[in-house]
Design an enzyme around this catalytic site. Structure first.
Site, mmCIF file in Angstrom:
data_model
loop_
_atom_site.group_PDB
_atom_site.id
_atom_site.type_symbol
_atom_site.label_atom_id
_atom_site.label_comp_id
_atom_site.label_asym_id
_atom_site.label_seq_id
_atom_site.Cartn_x
_atom_site.Cartn_y
_atom_site.Cartn_z
ATOM 1 N N HIS A 59 0.816 -1.220 0.000
ATOM 2 C CA HIS A 59 0.000 0.000 0.000
ATOM 3 C C HIS A 59 0.850 1.270 0.000
ATOM 4 O O HIS A 59 0.579 2.199 0.767
ATOM 5 C CB HIS A 59 -0.943 -0.012 1.196
ATOM 6 N N GLU B 116 -3.313 -0.706 -5.704
ATOM 7 C CA GLU B 116 -3.457 -1.833 -4.793
ATOM 8 C C GLU B 116 -3.893 -3.091 -5.550
ATOM 9 O O GLU B 116 -5.089 -3.339 -5.708
ATOM 10 C CB GLU B 116 -4.490 -1.491 -3.718
#
Length: 356
Positions: A190, A321
């Site tokens: 992330h 992501e």
């Protein structure tokens, strides 16, 4: 030259990776936190035991100086206080699970409702606040973590291994996991990227055939064909132009926070999304073997701790992501993201950097 939609990660001569132990951080909540720097002469990165966080990811310029490409902050306390999961490994479940509940083999799981009433990014016991074991390997760093049965409501003891590898101008992330009870598992890296100027000038290219449309809480409602959507990124779309469109899909989340999806995917490593910053002459292509790519333009970054005691503003970085789509355990179709004993979760991504 191959078009970016089919281009493979650049295969460059293998350069040895220098691995340096940096002075550890410490925090009363989590104890001693080792840090390492990886450097292969083209990419240099700092990795924290806390969350497996990539605190800095630097690319060498032609003049020999280094350009940091990711958002980060200056202390363990800052990382523990922020909710943006800056630079971390996210799990057990990246993205949302609706109403913090799903069924596995007929049994209902009640998960942390940390984005009430929904579950987000592993909940209160998410991996972004856990301490990984760090071990140098030949071309990078190996990170290990065990998540105990019942953490955040998830069943089973989960063992996670992540490798951060450097190869020329590529950063490779390999994730693997095993569990002793059936459990939803969907991990992602992330990091938020900023290439040195306003995000609105960046160009995005993504050839996913579908976009997951959600309600205003990020829960899937339907799939839309990308070629029929104003959020289509196949034409190298400028982020600022997307923001300026009077679209409900943009307004309800404050920018992009959408999953681009390859249905019936063969789980082979492929280029999924390209981010180009024309002003600074930098391009990043993210290759992944996952069927979904959540593209998030930092719509709620405002107030998040930054370097040098500062705070980030909204839209100051973009997170890409790779993983499954939001709420997959509750959605139609066969891909529920349930890992079972005897199976092995595997997930590989390669971040390819180029000067243009």
């Amino acid at each position: 030259m191959l078009p970016s939609s089919t281009r493979k990660p650049v295969q460059e001569p293998v350069v040895s990776v220098s691995i340096t132990s940096l002075p550890a951080w410490e925090h009363y909540r989590v104890g001693l936190l080792p840090r390492y720097q990886l450097d292969n002469g083209q990419i240099r990165m700092e990795v924290l035991a806390l969350g497996g966080i990539v605190r800095k990811l630097e690319l060498k310029r032609d003049d020999g100086s280094w350009q940091n490409l990711v958002l980060g902050c200056d202390s363990a306390g800052d990382y523990l206080s922020q909710k943006a999961c800056l630079g971390s490994i996210v799990g057990r479940w990246a993205n949302r699970i609706a109403n913090s509940s799903c069924k596995v083999d007929g049994q209902t799981l009640e998960l942390d409702a940390n984005l009430y009433p929904h579950h987000l990014h592993g909940g209160l016991a998410g991996f972004h606040h856990r301490v990984f074991q760090l071990c140098p390997i030949e071309d990078g760093l190996q990170l290990k973590l065990t998540s105990a049965d019942g953490e955040a409501g998830f069943p089973g003891n989960l063992d996670v291994v992540v490798n951060y590898r450097l190869d020329g101008s590529n950063w490779k992330v390999e994730m693997a996991a095993e569990v002793d009870k059936p459990c939803p598992v969907n991990l992602t890296q992330h990091s938020y990227f900023n290439f040195g100027h306003a995000l609105t000038d960046y160009q995005l290219e993504c050839h996913a055939p579908y976009i997951v449309l959600t309600d205003n809480e990020g829960i899937p409602v339907t799939l839309e064909r990308s070629d029929k959507s104003p959020l289509n990124l196949s034409g190298n779309a400028r982020i600022g132009d997307l923001f300026e469109q009077p679209l409900e899909e943009i307004r309800q989340v404050g920018g992009l926070d959408h999953c681009y999806l390859w249905t019936n995917d063969d789980r082979q490593l492929k280029p999924r999304v390209t981010v180009t910053a024309p002003t600074t002459g930098l391009k990043m292509t993210l290759h992944s073997d996952q069927p979904g790519m959540q593209i998030y333009t930092g719509n709620h970054l405002g107030g998040t701790p930054a370097y040098e005691g500062r705070c980030y503003k909204h839209h100051q970085g973009i997170a890409l992501e790779p993983g499954l789509w939001p709420d997959a355990p509750n959605q139609p179709g066969d891909t529920k993201g349930i890992l079972r004993p005897g199976e092995r979760y595997q997930h590989t991504s390669v971040y390819q950097f180029e000067r243009i």
